[in-house]
Design an enzyme around this catalytic site. Structure first.
Site, PDB file in Angstrom:
ATOM      1  N   LYS A   1       0.839  -1.204   0.000  1.00  0.00           N
ATOM      2  CA  LYS A   1       0.000   0.000   0.000  1.00  0.00           C
ATOM      3  C   LYS A   1       0.879   1.261   0.000  1.00  0.00           C
ATOM      4  O   LYS A   1       0.637   2.198  -0.767  1.00  0.00           O
ATOM      5  CB  LYS A   1      -0.927  -0.004   1.227  1.00  0.00           C
ATOM      6  CG  LYS A   1      -2.048  -1.039   1.112  1.00  0.00           C
ATOM      7  CD  LYS A   1      -2.740  -1.353   2.441  1.00  0.00           C
ATOM      8  CE  LYS A   1      -3.727  -2.509   2.266  1.00  0.00           C
ATOM      9  NZ  LYS A   1      -4.339  -2.971   3.518  1.00  0.00           N
TER      10      LYS A   1
ATOM     11  N   GLN B   1      -4.429  -1.843   9.765  1.00  0.00           N
ATOM     12  CA  GLN B   1      -4.443  -3.168   9.129  1.00  0.00           C
ATOM     13  C   GLN B   1      -5.106  -4.200  10.048  1.00  0.00           C
ATOM     14  O   GLN B   1      -4.831  -4.266  11.239  1.00  0.00           O
ATOM     15  CB  GLN B   1      -3.000  -3.590   8.785  1.00  0.00           C
ATOM     16  CG  GLN B   1      -2.891  -4.867   7.974  1.00  0.00           C
ATOM     17  CD  GLN B   1      -3.496  -4.758   6.571  1.00  0.00           C
ATOM     18  OE1 GLN B   1      -3.548  -3.678   5.982  1.00  0.00           O
ATOM     19  NE2 GLN B   1      -3.970  -5.872   6.044  1.00  0.00           N
TER      20      GLN B   1
ATOM     21  N   ASP C   1     -11.151   2.688   4.614  1.00  0.00           N
ATOM     22  CA  ASP C   1     -11.510   1.261   4.598  1.00  0.00           C
ATOM     23  C   ASP C   1     -13.032   1.065   4.547  1.00  0.00           C
ATOM     24  O   ASP C   1     -13.498  -0.028   4.239  1.00  0.00           O
ATOM     25  CB  ASP C   1     -11.003   0.586   5.886  1.00  0.00           C
ATOM     26  CG  ASP C   1      -9.738  -0.219   5.669  1.00  0.00           C
ATOM     27  OD1 ASP C   1      -9.535  -0.716   4.545  1.00  0.00           O
ATOM     28  OD2 ASP C   1      -8.965  -0.360   6.638  1.00  0.00           O
TER      29      ASP C   1
HETATM   30  N1  GUN Z   1      -7.012  -6.975   6.118  1.00  0.00           N
HETATM   31  C1  GUN Z   1      -7.436  -7.648   5.025  1.00  0.00           C
HETATM   32  N2  GUN Z   1      -8.063  -6.819   4.181  1.00  0.00           N
HETATM   33  C2  GUN Z   1      -8.048  -5.603   4.743  1.00  0.00           C
HETATM   34  C3  GUN Z   1      -8.543  -4.314   4.337  1.00  0.00           C
HETATM   35  O1  GUN Z   1      -9.152  -4.135   3.289  1.00  0.00           O
HETATM   36  N3  GUN Z   1      -8.301  -3.298   5.201  1.00  0.00           N
HETATM   37  C4  GUN Z   1      -7.658  -3.465   6.381  1.00  0.00           C
HETATM   38  N4  GUN Z   1      -7.501  -2.410   7.161  1.00  0.00           N
HETATM   39  N5  GUN Z   1      -7.198  -4.631   6.784  1.00  0.00           N
HETATM   40  C5  GUN Z   1      -7.389  -5.692   5.962  1.00  0.00           C
END
Ligand code: GUN
Length: 289
Positions: free
Chosen positions: A52, A96, A119
């Site tokens: 990311k 995350q 998110d």
């Molecule tokens: N863990 C797996 N997918 C995601 C996501 O889209 N966002 C976040 N914050 N954690 C994740």
């Protein structure tokens, strides 16, 4: 034989849109900023967080990576989120998931400013999705799945769609998106307690697999010609592989390939789309200023 839905290619299209939107924002003196918070050392999470941050750098999005130790306290994580809520250079905040077990993830999510919740996990954004209010943030993975369906010309209107999995990250928002006006699918949400899952999945013109079990969906789950979106990213041991493991989805790709009409590969399907949609959401947050 299935058509392969190329997530990398569609993600490139989304990222090209992002580049144009970032240029436009920079004309107005705004550089979008994303903060990514990682608590702990989960190897898969480290990979996701780093990709990311790397994508932000490629696009010219400002990013801040905050890594907290695996035994960080709830208060430390909350303090980090609150600091980022107040930081004018940060438009999007992502913590995350999943955090270590001492962390109450619900409280962390509720503390993120909904206007920075790229998110789409904050209750305010969940409600906006259910209300079909376009001012909210849609979770990145299901948003990416919808974009893949559109880009592949898959007809959703009137189609039977089966979502396997009911998580807040994928299953539930995916079901809402598929049933929303404009998409107009007839949606079934199946999960680990569903009886005769294979039979339920065979009703699907579209199957979205988000169960987190490697190669769980076999060809007897698949209607001839169905479109399959595989959200799973699983590491399975493979002594023959360089890293000692290989990546596979929740769908047994080889098994279903002849029967499916179209399918996303793993890797190279949904994964690149999730990051691309995160960039889109970060830009949307910056545009909303
Ligand atoms: N863990 C797996 N997918 C995601 C996501 O889209 N966002 C976040 N914050 N954690 C994740």
């Amino acid at each position: 034989m299935a058509t392969i839905i190329d997530g990398k290619k569609v993600a490139e299209e989304v990222l090209a849109e992002c580049s144009r939107e970032i240029e436009e924002l920079k004309v107005h003196g705004i550089t979008p900023g994303l903060a990514v918070v990682l608590v702990g050392e989960d190897p898969a999470s480290q990979v996701y967080v780093n990709s990311k941050v790397r994508k932000c750098a490629e696009l010219g999005i400002h990013s801040e990576k905050v890594v907290l130790s695996k035994d960080a306290s709830q208060d430390e994580v909350l303090a980090t989120v609150k600091r980022l809520n107040e930081d004018a250079a940060i438009h999007g905040i992502l913590v995350q998931s999943p955090p270590p077990s001492q962390i109450d993830e619900e409280e962390i999510i509720r503390t993120i400013d909904p206007a920075k919740d790229v998110d789409g996990f904050h209750p305010e954004n969940v409600a906006k999705l259910a209300l079909e209010d376009p001012s909210g943030f849609v979770p990145c993975t299901p948003a990416g799945c919808m974009r893949l369906l559109e880009a592949s010309g898959v007809k959703t209107s009137g189609a039977d769609a089966v979502v396997v999995g009911r998580s807040m990250i994928v299953g539930k928002p995916m079901a809402l998106l598929l049933m929303a006006r404009g998409s107009d699918a007839t949606v079934t949400v199946a999960h680990s307690r569903t009886e005769d899952l294979a039979e339920v999945c065979r009703r699907g013109d579209i199957i979205v697999a988000a169960v987190g079990i490697p190669e769980f969906i076999k060809k007897d789950f698949v209607k001839q010609g169905a479109t399959i979106i595989d959200v799973g990213i699983n590491r399975v041991e493979d002594p023959a592989a360089k890293r000692g493991y290989r990546l596979c989805g929740d769908v047994d790709y080889k098994d279903v390939f002849e029967k499916a009409g179209a399918i996303t590969p793993v890797p190279g399907g949904v994964g690149p789309m999730t990051i691309a949609m995160l960039m889109k959401n970060t830009i949307k947050a910056a545009q909303a200023l």
